[in-house]
Design an enzyme around this catalytic site. Sequence first.
Site, PDB file in Angstrom:
ATOM      1  N   GLU A  88       0.818  -1.200   0.000  1.00 49.74           N
ATOM      2  CA  GLU A  88       0.000   0.000   0.000  1.00 49.74           C
ATOM      3  C   GLU A  88       0.856   1.256   0.000  1.00 49.74           C
ATOM      4  OE1 GLU A  88      -3.753  -2.180   2.151  1.00 49.74           O
ATOM      5  OE2 GLU A  88      -3.065  -0.297   2.957  1.00 49.74           O
ATOM      6  N   CYS A 101       3.594   8.262   1.446  1.00 53.14           N
ATOM      7  CA  CYS A 101       4.046   7.280   2.423  1.00 53.14           C
ATOM      8  C   CYS A 101       4.211   5.969   1.667  1.00 53.14           C
ATOM      9  CB  CYS A 101       2.980   7.178   3.522  1.00 53.14           C
ATOM     10  SG  CYS A 101       3.329   5.953   4.783  1.00 53.14           S
ATOM     11  N   CYS A 108       5.741  -7.452   7.060  1.00 53.89           N
ATOM     12  CA  CYS A 108       6.824  -6.996   7.935  1.00 53.89           C
ATOM     13  C   CYS A 108       7.109  -8.092   8.955  1.00 53.89           C
ATOM     14  CB  CYS A 108       6.423  -5.720   8.670  1.00 53.89           C
ATOM     15  SG  CYS A 108       7.756  -4.985   9.650  1.00 53.89           S
ATOM     16  N   CYS A 112       5.437  -5.804  15.617  1.00 52.29           N
ATOM     17  CA  CYS A 112       4.985  -4.853  16.647  1.00 52.29           C
ATOM     18  C   CYS A 112       3.511  -5.151  16.937  1.00 52.29           C
ATOM     19  CB  CYS A 112       5.171  -3.417  16.181  1.00 52.29           C
ATOM     20  SG  CYS A 112       6.916  -3.016  15.873  1.00 52.29           S
ATOM     21  N   CYS A 115       0.526  -2.976  15.407  1.00 53.60           N
ATOM     22  CA  CYS A 115       0.611  -2.591  13.993  1.00 53.60           C
ATOM     23  C   CYS A 115      -0.011  -3.671  13.123  1.00 53.60           C
ATOM     24  CB  CYS A 115       2.078  -2.387  13.602  1.00 53.60           C
ATOM     25  SG  CYS A 115       2.343  -2.112  11.839  1.00 53.60           S
ATOM     26  N   GLY A 158       6.375  -2.447   6.166  1.00 51.43           N
ATOM     27  CA  GLY A 158       7.740  -2.941   6.164  1.00 51.43           C
ATOM     28  C   GLY A 158       8.702  -2.138   7.016  1.00 51.43           C
ATOM     29  N   GLU A 159       9.862  -2.734   7.230  1.00 49.12           N
ATOM     30  CA  GLU A 159      10.928  -2.102   8.006  1.00 49.12           C
ATOM     31  C   GLU A 159      12.057  -1.748   7.033  1.00 49.12           C
ATOM     32  OE1 GLU A 159      11.798  -0.798  10.956  1.00 49.12           O
ATOM     33  OE2 GLU A 159      13.754  -0.559  10.016  1.00 49.12           O
ATOM     34  N   SER A 188      11.974   5.658   8.431  1.00 50.92           N
ATOM     35  CA  SER A 188      11.440   5.368   9.761  1.00 50.92           C
ATOM     36  C   SER A 188      11.806   3.947  10.140  1.00 50.92           C
ATOM     37  CB  SER A 188       9.921   5.546   9.740  1.00 50.92           C
ATOM     38  OG  SER A 188       9.374   5.321  11.018  1.00 50.92           O
ATOM     39  N   SER A 211      10.950   4.727  15.757  1.00 49.48           N
ATOM     40  CA  SER A 211       9.653   4.458  16.383  1.00 49.48           C
ATOM     41  C   SER A 211       9.901   3.952  17.797  1.00 49.48           C
ATOM     42  CB  SER A 211       8.900   3.414  15.555  1.00 49.48           C
ATOM     43  OG  SER A 211       8.698   3.916  14.253  1.00 49.48           O
ATOM     44  N   LEU A 212       9.791   4.852  18.751  1.00 49.53           N
ATOM     45  CA  LEU A 212      10.176   4.518  20.122  1.00 49.53           C
ATOM     46  C   LEU A 212       8.997   3.908  20.893  1.00 49.53           C
ATOM     47  CD1 LEU A 212      12.991   4.917  21.311  1.00 49.53           C
ATOM     48  CD2 LEU A 212      12.144   6.977  22.463  1.00 49.53           C
ATOM     49  N   HIS A 213       7.933   4.671  21.043  1.00 50.03           N
ATOM     50  CA  HIS A 213       6.676   4.223  21.670  1.00 50.03           C
ATOM     51  C   HIS A 213       6.762   3.894  23.159  1.00 50.03           C
ATOM     52  CE1 HIS A 213       5.269   4.282  17.641  1.00 50.03           C
ATOM     53  NE2 HIS A 213       5.875   3.180  17.283  1.00 50.03           N
ATOM     54  N   ASN A 287      -3.843   4.230  16.188  1.00 52.27           N
ATOM     55  CA  ASN A 287      -4.981   3.886  15.334  1.00 52.27           C
ATOM     56  C   ASN A 287      -5.419   2.464  15.629  1.00 52.27           C
ATOM     57  OD1 ASN A 287      -5.415   6.240  13.554  1.00 52.27           O
ATOM     58  ND2 ASN A 287      -3.266   5.879  13.057  1.00 52.27           N
ATOM     59  N   CYS A 330      -1.524   5.379   9.977  1.00 47.74           N
ATOM     60  CA  CYS A 330      -0.313   4.714  10.468  1.00 47.74           C
ATOM     61  C   CYS A 330      -0.667   3.382  11.086  1.00 47.74           C
ATOM     62  CB  CYS A 330       0.362   5.544  11.552  1.00 47.74           C
ATOM     63  SG  CYS A 330       0.748   7.189  11.060  1.00 47.74           S
TER      64      CYS A 330
HETATM   65  N1  SAH Z   1       8.828  -0.212  10.310  1.00 43.88           N
HETATM   66  C1  SAH Z   1       9.032   1.195  10.337  1.00 43.88           C
HETATM   67  C2  SAH Z   1       8.166   1.970   9.359  1.00 43.88           C
HETATM   68  C3  SAH Z   1       6.728   1.564   9.176  1.00 43.88           C
HETATM   69  S1  SAH Z   1       5.576   1.960  10.453  1.00 43.88           S
HETATM   70  C4  SAH Z   1       8.844   1.717  11.751  1.00 43.88           C
HETATM   71  O1  SAH Z   1       8.411   0.975  12.592  1.00 43.88           O
HETATM   72  O2  SAH Z   1       9.176   2.863  12.004  1.00 43.88           O
HETATM   73  C5  SAH Z   1       5.420   3.699  10.486  1.00 43.88           C
HETATM   74  C6  SAH Z   1       5.015   4.237  11.835  1.00 43.88           C
HETATM   75  O3  SAH Z   1       3.661   3.901  12.172  1.00 43.88           O
HETATM   76  C7  SAH Z   1       5.874   3.710  12.972  1.00 43.88           C
HETATM   77  O4  SAH Z   1       6.210   4.757  13.838  1.00 43.88           O
HETATM   78  C8  SAH Z   1       4.920   2.737  13.639  1.00 43.88           C
HETATM   79  O5  SAH Z   1       5.275   2.457  14.966  1.00 43.88           O
HETATM   80  C9  SAH Z   1       3.615   3.478  13.519  1.00 43.88           C
HETATM   81  N2  SAH Z   1       2.442   2.664  13.785  1.00 43.88           N
HETATM   82  C10 SAH Z   1       2.301   1.336  13.591  1.00 43.88           C
HETATM   83  N3  SAH Z   1       1.077   0.919  13.963  1.00 43.88           N
HETATM   84  C11 SAH Z   1       0.416   2.016  14.412  1.00 43.88           C
HETATM   85  C12 SAH Z   1      -0.891   2.239  14.902  1.00 43.88           C
HETATM   86  N4  SAH Z   1      -1.761   1.251  15.003  1.00 43.88           N
HETATM   87  N5  SAH Z   1      -1.236   3.495  15.267  1.00 43.88           N
HETATM   88  C13 SAH Z   1      -0.350   4.510  15.129  1.00 43.88           C
HETATM   89  N6  SAH Z   1       0.899   4.377  14.654  1.00 43.88           N
HETATM   90  C14 SAH Z   1       1.280   3.130  14.298  1.00 43.88           C
END
Ligand code: SAH
Length: 341
Positions: A88, A101, A108, A112, A115, A158-159, A188, A211-213, A287, A330
């Site tokens: 996508e 994007c 992937c 996570c 995701c 993907g990563e 990212s 992507s720390l979280h 999301n 996202c």
């Molecule tokens: N793999 C890479 C790039 C793809 S994800 C990465 O992890 O950075 C792009 C961004 O969307 C990342 O910051 C990821 O953590 C975030 N993301 C994934 N799932 C999400 C969700 N359900 N709600 C909000 N952000 C999300």
Amino acid sequence: MSRYDHDLDGLADLLPGEPAFRARQLHDGLYRQLAQPDELSTLPVPLRRHLAALPELAPALELADARRADDGATDKWLFRLHDGAVVETVLMRYPRRATVCVSSQAGCAMACSFCATGQGGFGRHLQRGEIVEQVVRAARAAREEGRRLDHVVFMGMGEPLANYDRVLAAVRSIVVDIGIGARNLTLSTVGVVPGIERLAGEPLQVSLAVSLHAANDELRSRLVPLNRRYPLDTVRAACARYVERTHRRLSFEWALIAGVNDRTDDADELAAIARPLHAHVNLIPLNPTPGYLAVGSSAAAVRRFRDELDRRGVNVTVRATRGRDIAAACGQLAGSAGAGR
Ligand code: SAH
């Protein structure tokens, strides 16, 4: 191999017996005019026809589904690749800019928990041409509306740093061939430490987003399994070396999850990591995805978290969610729409 896998020499190889300027015309047509081979009016008609039929110049992406949201400001495209894999791409229009994007892998492997792509598992790496063509499709769509595509974020499926060589080849092509400024590209990563180290040595002014979280290992390992392999200390050290060596922009992504990572303690821990690195923090409410039950923080909780970071001297921006209704936001990209997966 597809249309955007070839550099100038590769295109010249497809034109045996033709003068050298034909390869330059073809290159310019594909990358600058964003044209299909049969649209290249600078080439003689028989040559155009010949090129249009060459398998090496076939498009990589077949549009399988298109959806529009946010009053026409967001488009999501589902593309089918030659082997049936689907990815996508999301085009986001803003008053003064347009951002695409892009996906770097089908699926992937990072898993996570929150995701949708991670929930679906790994398909395969994308080729350089499959990535570049996503940008070309978006740039064409923007141009048809009198806009210019000026930002590219590798935040689709993907990563990117797990597909390092192909992604970097795509980045160079997007910058050099298409002409989008490197500073307007963001890679990212979930925190692939060897990839961050390699990127620090590249002569390219791209921006890096991590992507720390979560800013403690216990919570982060639950949200982002790769943290067990590369714990926060190693990610932080790689980021520090990256900033020191490159002086490039570093940002942290933080998807706010109600009651999970939006507490005052979380703001404390995040500030302790972000401030010394001068990292910019992007907040986005989580999301919804099918495989993860928690919900995004409320608007009030998002504001409170932002203010707490602000008080601690952290540069912070709240990002608006785009394309939520069409699962284009996202983390929602799961390749499901119309793909029968
Ligand atoms: N793999 C890479 C790039 C793809 S994800 C990465 O992890 O950075 C792009 C961004 O969307 C990342 O910051 C990821 O953590 C975030 N993301 C994934 N799932 C999400 C969700 N359900 N709600 C909000 N952000 C999300």
